[in-house]
Enzyme design. Structure first.
Site, PDB file in Angstrom:
ATOM      1  N   HIS A  88       5.307   6.825  14.605  1.00 18.71           N
ATOM      2  CA  HIS A  88       4.529   7.182  15.715  1.00 18.71           C
ATOM      3  C   HIS A  88       4.428   8.753  15.812  1.00 18.71           C
ATOM      4  CE1 HIS A  88       5.742   3.031  17.394  1.00 18.71           C
ATOM      5  NE2 HIS A  88       4.843   3.033  16.574  1.00 18.71           N
ATOM      6  N   HIS A 144      -2.676  -0.604  17.829  1.00 20.14           N
ATOM      7  CA  HIS A 144      -1.383  -0.219  17.645  1.00 20.14           C
ATOM      8  C   HIS A 144      -1.127  -0.124  16.003  1.00 20.14           C
ATOM      9  CE1 HIS A 144       2.669   1.221  18.123  1.00 20.14           C
ATOM     10  NE2 HIS A 144       3.150   0.615  17.005  1.00 20.14           N
ATOM     11  N   ASP A 203      -0.152   2.786  13.428  1.00 20.00           N
ATOM     12  CA  ASP A 203       0.980   2.803  12.326  1.00 20.00           C
ATOM     13  C   ASP A 203       0.285   3.442  11.033  1.00 20.00           C
ATOM     14  OD1 ASP A 203       3.020   1.981  14.000  1.00 20.00           O
ATOM     15  OD2 ASP A 203       2.859  -0.095  13.613  1.00 20.00           O
ATOM     16  N   HIS A 244       3.935  -1.878   7.432  1.00 19.99           N
ATOM     17  CA  HIS A 244       4.520  -0.690   6.838  1.00 19.99           C
ATOM     18  C   HIS A 244       4.523  -0.511   5.379  1.00 19.99           C
ATOM     19  CE1 HIS A 244       5.001   0.948  10.653  1.00 19.99           C
ATOM     20  NE2 HIS A 244       5.675   0.342  11.197  1.00 19.99           N
ATOM     21  N   HIS A 265     -11.744   9.241 -38.960  1.00 23.61           N
ATOM     22  CA  HIS A 265     -13.503   9.721 -39.336  1.00 23.61           C
ATOM     23  C   HIS A 265     -13.711  10.556 -40.351  1.00 23.61           C
ATOM     24  CE1 HIS A 265     -17.377  10.795 -37.566  1.00 23.61           C
ATOM     25  NE2 HIS A 265     -17.420   9.648 -37.093  1.00 23.61           N
TER      26      HIS A 265
HETATM   27 ZN   LIG Z   1       4.355   1.036  15.410  1.00 18.38          ZN
END
Ligand SMILES: [Zn+2]
Length: 440
Positions: free
Chosen positions: A82, A239, A243, A266, A345
């Site tokens: 936060h 919210h 996050d 998370h 080559h």
């Molecule tokens: Zn949170």
């Protein structure tokens, strides 16, 4: 036209606020302090001997269960998302966050107290430009939980999020550009919410000693238990966005991109942050910015390697023998039998592949472009090759003189170069190449 670079910001002065830590229930005081450019965000544990600091960076991420924990050595700070969200969204690039416990005060479960703190401390510009991560290709993470995050190219930092609770209760969608004003008004006040099913077990495990209706909304069935009425009808998804901002702040660069998130948590937020950091490391390794030598003298092998990100076996320029004003130069490549491409080559009949000559032309031309731009902080992408002709085979032992001339550069982003390769005074190949430039 390019706008002036955005500057890094820090606090004008220190400020503090106190409260209760969510998981331990301890009293904690948090102080923010100004920090110099390129310092980033560091947490300082004032309560421990020697007051160790922890960089708010994804490589220091320790756990993501319920909250985001970072650490270095044995030192930890919990629930950093936060305050990191508030610092990042309110435009603070450099700061010391000092605490006398292992967790910031939870406040009311939103980022509002941190926004107030940041405004008390004041935010000022510093004399160095901000570092960005600009998304070039979609970056995606998924989890078995149904969580899905996709980061898409965008000029701004945007988040579009869908959140859904158990049985798809409280399914909400919110989409916004993240600016300090939007964050303060629309996102920061949104509080933490928990499902009763989850908190009951956490309470049994004694994991949320500081938890109460003071600092979280509890959802039980269809009922919403909260100290005050919901601040927004869709407070939960807001919210979730909070996050995401906090977890992605661990990238430690401002993101230019659009995060599209479905049921994020998370763990997936951190996975996305990790992928962004990895992509950034890859880009930085590709070529660190250098200053271009000025003047018409040539460049030796070291100088070429300081400018071009290419390395063996893909570096096709040994040196630059001369520049002619800003638009022409000649590079040299000695072709030895040890070139890896000769092995295949072709076995027993070594011939340099024509495309490698085009690559040599592109590398010499890009040196010209970097010289013109006086920096290598951008990377050139090859867009097209026209009029490509291969006139004679190039064999081991040949020395190729690669001539490049800039014929057109439109603004700073597009350029054309006419190139040809010469061996023993004869043109062996030619092409007209077009490039575009992007910031690293
Ligand atoms: Zn949170």
């Amino acid at each position: 036209m390019a706008s002036p670079p955005e500057l890094q910001h820090t606090f004008s002065k220190s400020a503090s606020f106190g409260g209760t830590a969510l998981h331990t229930g301890d009293k904690v005081t948090l102080k923010v302090h100004p920090a110099p450019v390129d310092h980033g965000i560091k947490f300082k544990r004032k309560d421990l001997q020697d007051e160790p600091t922890i960089d708010a960076k994804i490589e220091n991420l320790k756990t993501v269960e319920r909250a985001t924990t970072i650490g270095e050595g044995s030192v930890r700070v919990h629930t950093v998302e936060h305050i990191l969200a508030a610092l990042s969204a309110m435009g603070v690039d450099n700061a010391i966050v000092e605490m006398d416990a292992n967790e910031p005060p939870i406040g009311d479960g939103s980022a509002q107290p941190y926004v107030d703190l940041i405004k008390r401390a004041g935010v000022i510009a510093q004399d160095e430009s901000r570092k960005f991560f600009s998304v070039r290709e979609p970056i995606q993470v998924e989890a078995k939980t149904g969580a899905l995050l996709i980061l898409l190219p965008d000029d701004k930092f945007r988040i579009s999020c869908t959140q859904a609770g158990p049985d798809n209760r409280f399914t909400q969608f919110f989409s916004t550009e993240i600016t300090p004003a939007v964050f303060e008004r629309e996102i920061a006040p949104a509080r933490t919410f928990v499902y009763y099913e989850d908190v009951r077990s956490l309470m049994d495990k004694n994991l949320i000693k500081g938890g109460s209706l003071e600092n979280a909304i509890v959802v039980r069935g269809e009922a919403v238990l909260s100290k005050e009425p919901l601040r927004f009808g869709d407070e939960f998804v807001r919210h979730k966005i909070l996050d995401i901002i906090g977890d992605l702040a661990l990238v430690a660069r401002r993101i230019r991109g659009h995060v599209v998130a479905v049921k994020p948590g998370h763990a997936t937020n951190a996975d996305l942050a990790r992928l962004i950091a990895r992509e950034q490391t890859r880009r930085s390794a590709l070529a660190a910015p250098r200053t271009m030598p000025s003047g018409d003298g040539g460049l030796d092998a070291d100088q070429v390697m300081q400018i071009l990100p290419h390395r063996f076996p893909f570096l096709m320029v040994d040196r630059i023998i001369s520049f002619e004003n800003e638009t022409k130069c000649i590079g040299v490549k000695t072709v030895t039998i040890n070139e890896p491409f000769f092995q295949g080559h072709f076995p027993g009949h070594p011939v340099m592949p024509g495309v490698m000559q085009v690559e040599a032309m592109a590398q010499v031309a890009s040196i010209l472009l970097f010289k013109l731009a006086k920096t290598t902080s951008r990377i050139g992408y090859f867009m097209s090759a026209d009029g490509v002709k291969f006139r004679k085979p190039v064999l081991p032992g040949d020395t190729i003189f690669v001539h490049a001339e800039l014929t057109k550069s439109r603004g700073e982003r597009l350029a054309k170069a006419k190139c040809h390769c010469v061996v023993n005074d004869a043109v062996v190949s030619e092409a007209e190449l077009m490039f575009t430039f992007v910031d690293k």
